[in-house]
Design a protein around this motif. Structure first.
Motif, PDB file in Angstrom:
ATOM      1  N   LEU A   1      -6.219  76.436  13.957  1.00  0.00           N
ATOM      2  CA  LEU A   1      -5.896  77.484  12.836  1.00  0.00           C
ATOM      3  C   LEU A   1      -7.009  77.714  12.121  1.00  0.00           C
ATOM      4  CD1 LEU A   1      -3.605  79.129  11.848  1.00  0.00           C
ATOM      5  CD2 LEU A   1      -2.870  77.424  10.467  1.00  0.00           C
TER       6      LEU A   1
ATOM      7  N   CYS B   1      -4.886  78.367   6.313  1.00  0.00           N
ATOM      8  CA  CYS B   1      -3.694  77.946   6.246  1.00  0.00           C
ATOM      9  C   CYS B   1      -2.960  78.453   4.947  1.00  0.00           C
ATOM     10  CB  CYS B   1      -4.177  76.365   5.549  1.00  0.00           C
ATOM     11  SG  CYS B   1      -5.107  75.330   7.130  1.00  0.00           S
TER      12      CYS B   1
ATOM     13  N   HIS C   1       2.344  80.882  12.019  1.00  0.00           N
ATOM     14  CA  HIS C   1       2.019  80.458  13.529  1.00  0.00           C
ATOM     15  C   HIS C   1       2.393  79.078  13.973  1.00  0.00           C
ATOM     16  CE1 HIS C   1      -0.187  83.968  14.549  1.00  0.00           C
ATOM     17  NE2 HIS C   1      -0.645  84.344  13.461  1.00  0.00           N
ATOM     18  N   MET C   2       2.040  78.258  12.923  1.00  0.00           N
ATOM     19  CA  MET C   2       2.388  76.794  13.272  1.00  0.00           C
ATOM     20  C   MET C   2       3.750  76.430  13.427  1.00  0.00           C
ATOM     21  SD  MET C   2      -0.488  74.971  13.411  1.00  0.00           S
ATOM     22  CE  MET C   2      -1.200  76.440  14.368  1.00  0.00           C
ATOM     23  N   ASP C   3       4.491  77.020  12.622  1.00  0.00           N
ATOM     24  CA  ASP C   3       5.863  76.825  12.566  1.00  0.00           C
ATOM     25  C   ASP C   3       6.558  77.004  13.857  1.00  0.00           C
ATOM     26  OD1 ASP C   3       5.985  75.969   9.958  1.00  0.00           O
ATOM     27  OD2 ASP C   3       6.933  78.185   9.052  1.00  0.00           O
TER      28      ASP C   3
ATOM     29  N   TYR D   1       3.514  74.543  17.063  1.00  0.00           N
ATOM     30  CA  TYR D   1       2.891  73.191  16.940  1.00  0.00           C
ATOM     31  C   TYR D   1       3.639  72.337  17.706  1.00  0.00           C
ATOM     32  CZ  TYR D   1       6.396  71.237  13.864  1.00  0.00           C
ATOM     33  OH  TYR D   1       7.673  70.552  13.452  1.00  0.00           O
TER      34      TYR D   1
ATOM     35  N   VAL E   1      -2.684  71.085  18.688  1.00  0.00           N
ATOM     36  CA  VAL E   1      -3.243  71.236  17.475  1.00  0.00           C
ATOM     37  C   VAL E   1      -4.437  70.732  17.378  1.00  0.00           C
ATOM     38  CG1 VAL E   1      -3.050  72.243  15.112  1.00  0.00           C
ATOM     39  CG2 VAL E   1      -0.992  72.480  16.386  1.00  0.00           C
TER      40      VAL E   1
ATOM     41  N   VAL F   1      -7.293  72.307  11.793  1.00  0.00           N
ATOM     42  CA  VAL F   1      -6.965  73.352  10.892  1.00  0.00           C
ATOM     43  C   VAL F   1      -8.050  73.494  10.067  1.00  0.00           C
ATOM     44  CG1 VAL F   1      -4.001  72.982  11.176  1.00  0.00           C
ATOM     45  CG2 VAL F   1      -5.527  71.787   9.621  1.00  0.00           C
TER      46      VAL F   1
ATOM     47  N   PHE G   1      -1.765  70.862   5.785  1.00  0.00           N
ATOM     48  CA  PHE G   1      -1.550  71.464   7.300  1.00  0.00           C
ATOM     49  C   PHE G   1      -1.669  70.445   8.243  1.00  0.00           C
ATOM     50  CE2 PHE G   1      -0.761  76.185   7.703  1.00  0.00           C
ATOM     51  CZ  PHE G   1      -0.267  76.387   6.328  1.00  0.00           C
TER      52      PHE G   1
ATOM     53  N   TYR H   1       1.745  69.566  10.509  1.00  0.00           N
ATOM     54  CA  TYR H   1       1.594  70.084  12.127  1.00  0.00           C
ATOM     55  C   TYR H   1       1.091  69.152  12.962  1.00  0.00           C
ATOM     56  CZ  TYR H   1       3.208  74.168   9.262  1.00  0.00           C
ATOM     57  OH  TYR H   1       4.021  75.102   8.551  1.00  0.00           O
TER      58      TYR H   1
ATOM     59  N   ALA I   1      -1.989  68.104  13.316  1.00  0.00           N
ATOM     60  CA  ALA I   1      -3.282  68.378  14.006  1.00  0.00           C
ATOM     61  C   ALA I   1      -4.193  67.118  13.886  1.00  0.00           C
ATOM     62  CB  ALA I   1      -4.115  69.384  12.819  1.00  0.00           C
TER      63      ALA I   1
END
Length: 343
Positions: free
Chosen positions: A9, A12, A19-21, A24, A31, A34, A45, A49, A51
């Motif tokens: 991504l 942020c 998108h992440m919600d 992920y 992921v 970010v 982020f 999420y 990452a």
């Protein structure tokens, strides 16, 4: 299990989070990283999420052969360069709208997409929203007849004015949000926009004088349908969300789950009035307003099965071109008015 796709991504902010919600935690999504110019946002982020890593430079991930998909959720002025770099690195791309800040860059964006060896999808999220898909089919099947009146408003009472001001300096509310609803008008009716006009105003003192934070456009379509779209961002503008479609045989109104006074657990409400029967039908749909995983799944289907983008890049550009034309008309009219000092 489905093939797992390694996703990065870039951006942020609000849409990056949207998108992440929704993606992920999916089994077929990893992921990988970010990216944000603000390291604190990128770190946050990455933690939130899960990452694997974070960075302030997206190009670090373009060298990584494990990265499959890049989601571009940055301001539109950066889209063209990022798209070019991602395609050159062999990455598939999901890019947020609007595609650019002007028609020249928009045309270059489209050219890159059409000649890319990788797949590119532009994020017109309403194309993947079950409520809008249902209403599109109803209208296309003649539920309310034709031609129709389309009434749409998307106004924001801003709680973080600086965020909106930064975006206004890049693009207008009419372009940023309007591309969605111009696309909806063409999608629902199957008709082309043949005329557009608009008005706009600056109600905030720190909005540059060649910009505006409130706009309203009117459109005529080739099937005789007419529409308006209103978009305003400001400290004194009230939040408003209207999506209504009126024809000779009836009326359809979309009420989002979050805006329902009762029965929010039922999801979105499609209020369908039939005429001359004079009867109502209430259709409840458990629809995610921003189904970013469904959208990403469309890109994955394009990658795996060579299916078509939804919307097509031509539909994306047409909506963008119309929005830019409306924006120019607003600015031309606005420049003729003697500005009154804001106090």
């Amino acid at each position: 299990m489905d093939k797992q796709y390694n996703v990065v991504l870039v951006g942020c902010g609000h849409m990056g989070a949207a998108h992440m919600d929704d993606i992920y935690y999916r089994e077929n999504i990893n992921v990988e990283g970010v990216v944000d110019l603000n390291p604190e946002k990128a770190k946050f982020f990455a933690r939130k999420y899960g990452a694997k890593s974070w960075s302030t430079n997206y190009q670090n991930y373009l060298k990584d052969k494990n990265v499959d998909i890049v989601i571009i959720a940055t301001y539109p002025s950066s889209h063209l360069k990022m798209l070019r770099d991602c395609i050159a690195a062999g990455k598939h791309v999901l890019c947020e709208k609007p595609i650019a800040t002007d028609l020249k860059e928009g045309r270059e964006f489209v050219k890159l997409v059409k000649h890319a060896k990788t797949k590119v999808l532009v994020g017109h999220i309403l194309r993947h929203n079950k409520t809008y898909q249902t209403v599109a089919k109803m209208i296309q099947d003649g539920a309310i007849g034709s031609p129709i009146i389309m009434r749409m408003a998307q106004n924001h009472h801003t709680m973080d004015w600086n965020k909106y001001l930064a975006l206004i300096k890049e693009t207008s509310p009419i372009i940023d949000c309007g591309v969605h609803y111009i696309d909806v008008m063409r999608w629902f009716t199957g008709a082309e926009v043949i005329n557009v006009s608009g008005i706009g105003l600056r109600t905030e003192a720190d909005v540059p004088e060649d910009k505006y934070n409130y706009g309203l456009i009117t459109l005529t379509l080739s099937d005789g349908s007419v529409a308006y779209y209103e978009a305003g961002w400001g400290n004194t503008i009230a939040a408003d969300n209207l999506k209504e479609f009126v024809g000779p045989k009836g009326r359809i109104r979309i009420i989002y789950k979050k805006d329902r006074a009762t029965h929010q657990e039922e999801g979105d409400l499609i209020e369908f009035y039939r005429y001359p029967e004079k009867t109502y039908e209430m259709i409840n749909l458990d629809s995610n307003r921003k189904p970013t995983y469904d959208q990403l799944s469309c890109l994955i289907d394009m990658i795996e099965n060579d299916t078509q983008a939804s919307p097509s890049i031509d539909d994306v550009y047409t909506a963008f071109e119309i929005a830019v034309a409306a924006d120019e008309k607003i600015k031309n009219e606005y420049s003729k008015v003697n500005h009154i000092a804001l106090v």
